[in-house]
Design a protein around this motif. Structure first.
Motif, PDB file in Angstrom:
ATOM      1  N   SER A   1       0.876  -1.167   0.000  1.00 25.16           N
ATOM      2  CA  SER A   1       0.000   0.000   0.000  1.00 25.16           C
ATOM      3  C   SER A   1       0.909   1.212   0.000  1.00 25.16           C
ATOM      4  CB  SER A   1      -0.912   0.043   1.226  1.00 25.16           C
ATOM      5  OG  SER A   1      -1.978  -0.867   1.098  1.00 25.16           O
ATOM      6  N   ILE A   2       0.468   2.241  -0.702  1.00 24.93           N
ATOM      7  CA  ILE A   2       1.294   3.421  -0.883  1.00 24.93           C
ATOM      8  C   ILE A   2       0.552   4.630  -0.327  1.00 24.93           C
ATOM      9  CG2 ILE A   2       2.556   4.821  -2.573  1.00 24.93           C
ATOM     10  CD1 ILE A   2       1.735   2.213  -4.461  1.00 24.93           C
ATOM     11  N   ILE A   3       1.276   5.454   0.408  1.00 22.83           N
ATOM     12  CA  ILE A   3       0.760   6.758   0.817  1.00 22.83           C
ATOM     13  C   ILE A   3       1.450   7.756  -0.110  1.00 22.83           C
ATOM     14  CG2 ILE A   3       0.551   8.442   2.687  1.00 22.83           C
ATOM     15  CD1 ILE A   3       0.714   6.030   4.646  1.00 22.83           C
ATOM     16  N   PRO A   4       0.797   8.065  -1.247  1.00 20.91           N
ATOM     17  CA  PRO A   4       1.417   8.940  -2.240  1.00 20.91           C
ATOM     18  C   PRO A   4       1.253  10.416  -1.871  1.00 20.91           C
ATOM     19  CG  PRO A   4      -0.370   7.609  -3.197  1.00 20.91           C
ATOM     20  CD  PRO A   4      -0.462   7.533  -1.718  1.00 20.91           C
ATOM     21  N   ARG A   5       2.373  11.136  -1.812  1.00 18.42           N
ATOM     22  CA  ARG A   5       2.362  12.561  -1.481  1.00 18.42           C
ATOM     23  C   ARG A   5       2.768  13.364  -2.710  1.00 18.42           C
ATOM     24  NH1 ARG A   5       2.026  13.737   4.275  1.00 18.42           N
ATOM     25  NH2 ARG A   5       1.651  15.819   3.479  1.00 18.42           N
ATOM     26  N   LEU A   6       1.881  14.256  -3.120  1.00 15.35           N
ATOM     27  CA  LEU A   6       2.176  15.176  -4.214  1.00 15.35           C
ATOM     28  C   LEU A   6       3.113  16.277  -3.711  1.00 15.35           C
ATOM     29  CD1 LEU A   6      -1.433  15.423  -5.681  1.00 15.35           C
ATOM     30  CD2 LEU A   6       0.558  14.388  -6.809  1.00 15.35           C
ATOM     31  N   PRO A   7       3.759  17.014  -4.617  1.00 12.16           N
ATOM     32  CA  PRO A   7       4.668  18.084  -4.184  1.00 12.16           C
ATOM     33  C   PRO A   7       4.019  19.106  -3.253  1.00 12.16           C
ATOM     34  CG  PRO A   7       4.994  17.648  -6.509  1.00 12.16           C
ATOM     35  CD  PRO A   7       3.806  16.825  -6.072  1.00 12.16           C
ATOM     36  N   ASP A   8       2.703  19.320  -3.368  1.00 11.00           N
ATOM     37  CA  ASP A   8       2.012  20.280  -2.497  1.00 11.00           C
ATOM     38  C   ASP A   8       1.564  19.660  -1.163  1.00 11.00           C
ATOM     39  OD1 ASP A   8      -0.164  18.717  -3.208  1.00 11.00           O
ATOM     40  OD2 ASP A   8      -1.279  20.344  -4.177  1.00 11.00           O
TER      41      ASP A   8
ATOM     42  N   LEU B   1      -5.956   3.487   0.094  1.00 14.07           N
ATOM     43  CA  LEU B   1      -4.643   3.820  -0.440  1.00 14.07           C
ATOM     44  C   LEU B   1      -4.406   2.953  -1.669  1.00 14.07           C
ATOM     45  CD1 LEU B   1      -2.719   3.896   2.936  1.00 14.07           C
ATOM     46  CD2 LEU B   1      -3.307   5.868   1.503  1.00 14.07           C
ATOM     47  N   PRO B   2      -3.721   3.466  -2.678  1.00 10.71           N
ATOM     48  CA  PRO B   2      -3.410   2.623  -3.831  1.00 10.71           C
ATOM     49  C   PRO B   2      -2.429   1.519  -3.446  1.00 10.71           C
ATOM     50  CG  PRO B   2      -2.401   4.800  -4.072  1.00 10.71           C
ATOM     51  CD  PRO B   2      -3.228   4.831  -2.821  1.00 10.71           C
TER      52      PRO B   2
ATOM     53  N   VAL C   1       3.113  -4.386   2.894  1.00  8.63           N
ATOM     54  CA  VAL C   1       4.201  -3.462   3.168  1.00  8.63           C
ATOM     55  C   VAL C   1       3.701  -2.069   2.786  1.00  8.63           C
ATOM     56  CG1 VAL C   1       6.578  -2.828   2.576  1.00  8.63           C
ATOM     57  CG2 VAL C   1       5.912  -5.254   2.662  1.00  8.63           C
ATOM     58  N   VAL C   2       3.701  -1.157   3.744  1.00 10.15           N
ATOM     59  CA  VAL C   2       3.168   0.189   3.515  1.00 10.15           C
ATOM     60  C   VAL C   2       4.321   1.188   3.491  1.00 10.15           C
ATOM     61  CG1 VAL C   2       1.582   1.969   4.344  1.00 10.15           C
ATOM     62  CG2 VAL C   2       1.029  -0.449   4.678  1.00 10.15           C
ATOM     63  N   VAL C   3       4.343   1.999   2.432  1.00 13.62           N
ATOM     64  CA  VAL C   3       5.390   3.002   2.285  1.00 13.62           C
ATOM     65  C   VAL C   3       4.783   4.366   1.985  1.00 13.62           C
ATOM     66  CG1 VAL C   3       7.130   1.344   1.485  1.00 13.62           C
ATOM     67  CG2 VAL C   3       5.718   2.564  -0.193  1.00 13.62           C
ATOM     68  N   GLU C   4       5.489   5.394   2.378  1.00 10.58           N
ATOM     69  CA  GLU C   4       5.178   6.759   1.946  1.00 10.58           C
ATOM     70  C   GLU C   4       6.042   7.018   0.722  1.00 10.58           C
ATOM     71  OE1 GLU C   4       5.742  11.401   3.342  1.00 10.58           O
ATOM     72  OE2 GLU C   4       6.929   9.820   4.287  1.00 10.58           O
TER      73      GLU C   4
END
Length: 148
Positions: free
Chosen positions: A21-28, A44-45, A95-98
């Protein structure tokens, strides 16, 4: 031959599968989430690791398929979640990542993903979230690295 087939089937079906699972953070700073078609809930994707893939390769592939976004960098490990009841479909280890991401939101997998949207961290979709995305986000915001 029969014993070999039984051994292989036992390995395949009596062991958990690995997913991400991904915690996707955009530039903002916004967090990107998907609305699943199977249950209509936000999540989460992520997805299962394919044979021959590494975790970073799976992160890159799933981000592109489910959000249309490009992986810039995996920022940190949030946790490894292995409780047998965490996924209602199958025993899986997640496995969860930012991750820092960029690009234009445009999901490719429209059979699995209904909507994709970026949210401010203080304005995420209300519970319930699909699977254990809510727990992943709670651990992430608390700064924890979890082995569960």
């Amino acid at each position: 031959m029969r014993r070999f087939v039984q051994t292989v089937l036992g390995i395949l079906f009596r062991h958990p599968v690995t997913g991400i699972s991904i915690i996707p953070r955009l530039p903002d700073g916004q967090i990107v989430m998907i609305q699943r078609r199977d249950n209509g809930l936000w999540a989460l994707p992520g997805g299962f690791v394919d044979w021959g893939e590494s975790i970073p390769t799976t992160v890159r592939r799933e981000l592109l398929e489910e959000t249309g976004l490009e992986l810039v960098e995996i920022q940190r490990l949030v946790g490894v979640y292995s409780s047998p009841d965490r996924d209602p479909r199958i025993h899986s280890i997640c496995v969860v990542v930012e991750a820092s991401v960029r690009g234009t939101i445009r999901p490719q997998d429209t059979l699995e993903v209904g909507k994709v949207r970026a949210f401010q961290p203080d304005n995420l979709p209300p519970p319930p979230l699909s699977h254990d995305s809510e727990q992943h986000l709670q651990d992430y915001f608390a700064g924890r690295t979890v082995l569960d």
